[in-house]
Scaffold this motif. Sequence first.
Motif, short mmCIF file in Angstrom:
data_model
loop_
_atom_site.label_atom_id
_atom_site.label_comp_id
_atom_site.label_asym_id
_atom_site.label_seq_id
_atom_site.Cartn_x
_atom_site.Cartn_y
_atom_site.Cartn_z
N THR A 1 42.75 35.52 63.74
CA THR A 1 43.99 35.11 63.11
C THR A 1 44.52 36.29 62.30
OG1 THR A 1 43.21 32.84 62.95
CG2 THR A 1 45.03 33.47 61.51
N LYS A 2 45.80 36.56 62.42
CA LYS A 2 46.37 37.69 61.69
C LYS A 2 46.49 37.33 60.22
CE LYS A 2 50.46 40.65 61.42
NZ LYS A 2 49.66 41.86 61.17
N VAL A 3 45.99 38.22 59.37
CA VAL A 3 46.12 38.02 57.93
C VAL A 3 47.56 38.28 57.54
CG1 VAL A 3 45.43 38.85 55.66
CG2 VAL A 3 43.72 38.68 57.48
N GLU A 4 48.17 37.31 56.88
CA GLU A 4 49.58 37.43 56.50
C GLU A 4 49.75 37.71 55.01
OE1 GLU A 4 51.48 33.85 57.77
OE2 GLU A 4 51.18 34.25 59.92
N LYS A 5 48.75 37.39 54.22
CA LYS A 5 48.88 37.59 52.77
C LYS A 5 47.53 38.00 52.19
CE LYS A 5 50.21 35.32 48.45
NZ LYS A 5 50.66 34.05 47.82
N VAL A 6 47.54 39.04 51.37
CA VAL A 6 46.34 39.49 50.67
C VAL A 6 46.55 39.40 49.18
CG1 VAL A 6 44.92 41.51 50.14
CG2 VAL A 6 45.52 41.03 52.51
N GLU A 7 45.63 38.77 48.49
CA GLU A 7 45.66 38.76 47.03
C GLU A 7 44.76 39.89 46.54
OE1 GLU A 7 45.63 35.71 43.29
OE2 GLU A 7 44.83 35.02 45.20
N ASN A 8 45.32 40.80 45.78
CA ASN A 8 44.59 41.97 45.29
C ASN A 8 43.74 41.59 44.10
OD1 ASN A 8 46.37 43.04 47.13
ND2 ASN A 8 47.42 44.39 45.70
N ALA A 9 42.47 42.01 44.11
CA ALA A 9 41.56 41.65 43.03
C ALA A 9 40.57 42.77 42.76
CB ALA A 9 40.82 40.35 43.38
N PHE A 10 39.93 42.69 41.60
CA PHE A 10 38.86 43.61 41.22
C PHE A 10 37.69 42.80 40.68
CE2 PHE A 10 41.57 47.42 41.11
CZ PHE A 10 40.66 48.40 41.44
N TYR A 11 36.48 43.34 40.87
CA TYR A 11 35.33 42.90 40.09
C TYR A 11 35.29 43.69 38.79
CZ TYR A 11 33.06 40.01 43.63
OH TYR A 11 32.76 39.00 44.51
N TYR A 12 34.90 43.01 37.73
CA TYR A 12 34.62 43.67 36.44
C TYR A 12 33.14 43.45 36.18
CZ TYR A 12 34.72 44.74 31.45
OH TYR A 12 34.47 45.29 30.22
N TRP A 13 32.35 44.52 36.20
CA TRP A 13 30.89 44.38 36.20
C TRP A 13 30.23 45.12 35.04
CZ3 TRP A 13 29.83 40.54 39.22
CH2 TRP A 13 28.50 40.24 39.56
N LYS A 14 31.00 45.46 34.02
CA LYS A 14 30.43 46.18 32.88
C LYS A 14 29.72 45.20 31.95
CE LYS A 14 34.25 49.50 32.77
NZ LYS A 14 35.36 50.04 31.94
N SER A 15 28.55 45.63 31.46
CA SER A 15 27.85 44.84 30.45
C SER A 15 28.36 45.23 29.07
CB SER A 15 26.34 45.06 30.56
OG SER A 15 25.88 44.63 31.83
N ASN A 16 27.87 44.55 28.04
CA ASN A 16 28.48 44.70 26.72
C ASN A 16 28.17 46.02 26.04
OD1 ASN A 16 25.80 44.24 26.11
ND2 ASN A 16 26.13 42.23 25.18
N ASP A 17 27.38 46.90 26.65
CA ASP A 17 27.13 48.20 26.06
C ASP A 17 28.06 49.27 26.62
OD1 ASP A 17 25.92 47.88 28.50
OD2 ASP A 17 24.18 49.11 28.05
N TYR A 18 29.07 48.85 27.42
CA TYR A 18 30.07 49.78 27.94
C TYR A 18 31.41 49.48 27.29
CZ TYR A 18 26.91 51.18 31.69
OH TYR A 18 25.85 51.67 32.39
N PRO A 19 32.29 50.51 27.18
CA PRO A 19 33.64 50.25 26.68
C PRO A 19 34.32 49.21 27.54
CG PRO A 19 33.23 52.62 26.83
CD PRO A 19 32.07 51.94 27.48
N SER A 20 35.05 48.29 26.93
CA SER A 20 35.59 47.15 27.66
C SER A 20 36.82 47.50 28.48
CB SER A 20 35.94 46.02 26.69
OG SER A 20 36.91 46.45 25.76
N SER A 21 37.57 48.54 28.12
CA SER A 21 38.78 48.84 28.86
C SER A 21 39.19 50.28 28.62
CB SER A 21 39.91 47.91 28.43
OG SER A 21 40.31 48.19 27.10
N SER A 22 40.13 50.76 29.44
CA SER A 22 40.71 52.08 29.26
C SER A 22 42.15 52.01 29.72
CB SER A 22 39.95 53.13 30.07
OG SER A 22 40.22 52.98 31.45
N ASN A 23 42.97 52.97 29.30
CA ASN A 23 44.37 53.00 29.72
C ASN A 23 44.48 53.18 31.23
OD1 ASN A 23 45.42 52.63 27.13
ND2 ASN A 23 45.37 54.83 26.70
N LYS A 24 43.57 53.98 31.81
CA LYS A 24 43.55 54.19 33.26
C LYS A 24 43.34 52.86 33.98
CE LYS A 24 42.61 56.28 37.32
NZ LYS A 24 43.57 57.05 38.14
N GLU A 25 42.39 52.07 33.51
CA GLU A 25 42.10 50.79 34.15
C GLU A 25 43.28 49.82 34.00
OE1 GLU A 25 37.34 51.32 33.24
OE2 GLU A 25 38.44 49.67 32.31
#
Length: 348
Positions: free
Chosen positions: A20-44
């Motif tokens: 079946t031809k894919v007609e729609k893709v929902e773009n997503a990311f996994y977020y896999w950082k634990s609490n000892d990593y910075p939570s976000s960056s401007n790049k992200e």
Amino acid sequence: MKKIFLILPLLFLIFSCGNTKVEKVENAFYYWKSNDYPSSSNKEKDILINQNIKKLYVKFFEVDYTDAMGSFPISKTGFSLNSYCDEKSTSFYEIIPTVYIKNIVFQKSNEKDLDKLADNVNFLINKYAIERLDSLKVSEIQIDCDWTASTKDKYFYFLKKLKPISQKVISATLRLYPYKYPNKMGVPPVDKVTLMCYNLINPLADQSKNSILDLKELESYLNTGKKYPLHLDVALPVYSWMQVYQNNQFTGVLYDVKDIKPHLKEIKPLWYEVQKDTVINYETYLRVGDKIKYEEITADKIIKAISIIKKNIKFDKEITVTLFHLDENQLNNYSDEEISHFYSDFIK
């Protein structure tokens, strides 16, 4: 005329079995950082906006087991919704709490233990949703587990228990082996699955192959000719790593590789030798002569993997494509245009 009538059913069969031809893709990311990593960056933040990301699979915690403690949560996330929402954000993200449960939990647990585990997982997810997501409504939970044939019954029992307790859509990750062998490994009792098209090989088992993504290995698992009985989404890797070997013994993995790359000399495919004593992140000391297995995932390799996936998998018309994972250090290896292709190529 008789030959024509014989050929027509064959042609119909061939085309009806096509993807079946894919007609729609929902773009997503996994977020896999634990609490000892910075939570976000401007790049992200910029990547989420530029790639029109509306869905994030966020690892809330992992579940481990010891005989003394039983099942217990570890590696809790430092993710906060506020850290990714600013004046440029047009709407809130859909957050899917994701929980990685080690297989030992199901090896060691009985049904009573699993009843309690389902209650505890649901409780912690709700607790973190209030604390981290400003009480944003959560409609789906994803469970991540490398289950085996010997633990599938207990794992599936847990999934069945979690559904009515949570009153949410339940999805699960699906490794390539259970995708290829559903009769042996079972089909998880969930609403949908995400096929993890990476980590194909034990990192220490085959020194000649890229364990994150080997294209021939990938195709060997996907060419089943059958449609999986559940809705199938896809996850792709956007990370690389270096395995460190000192005195011919594996000693660890490096993810931030930019500082060490200038001091490496290639000795054979995938393998390098350290040419200069180097300290990485004030923690890892590399000495001249140490060996490095550099498993790099380039944009070109991901595009080739997508072609193999499209050729072999029978998708529904709408799918979610999730990149693993949202990490500035790894995503610096790709341009915005390349990342965009990782999503859009599924509908070409």
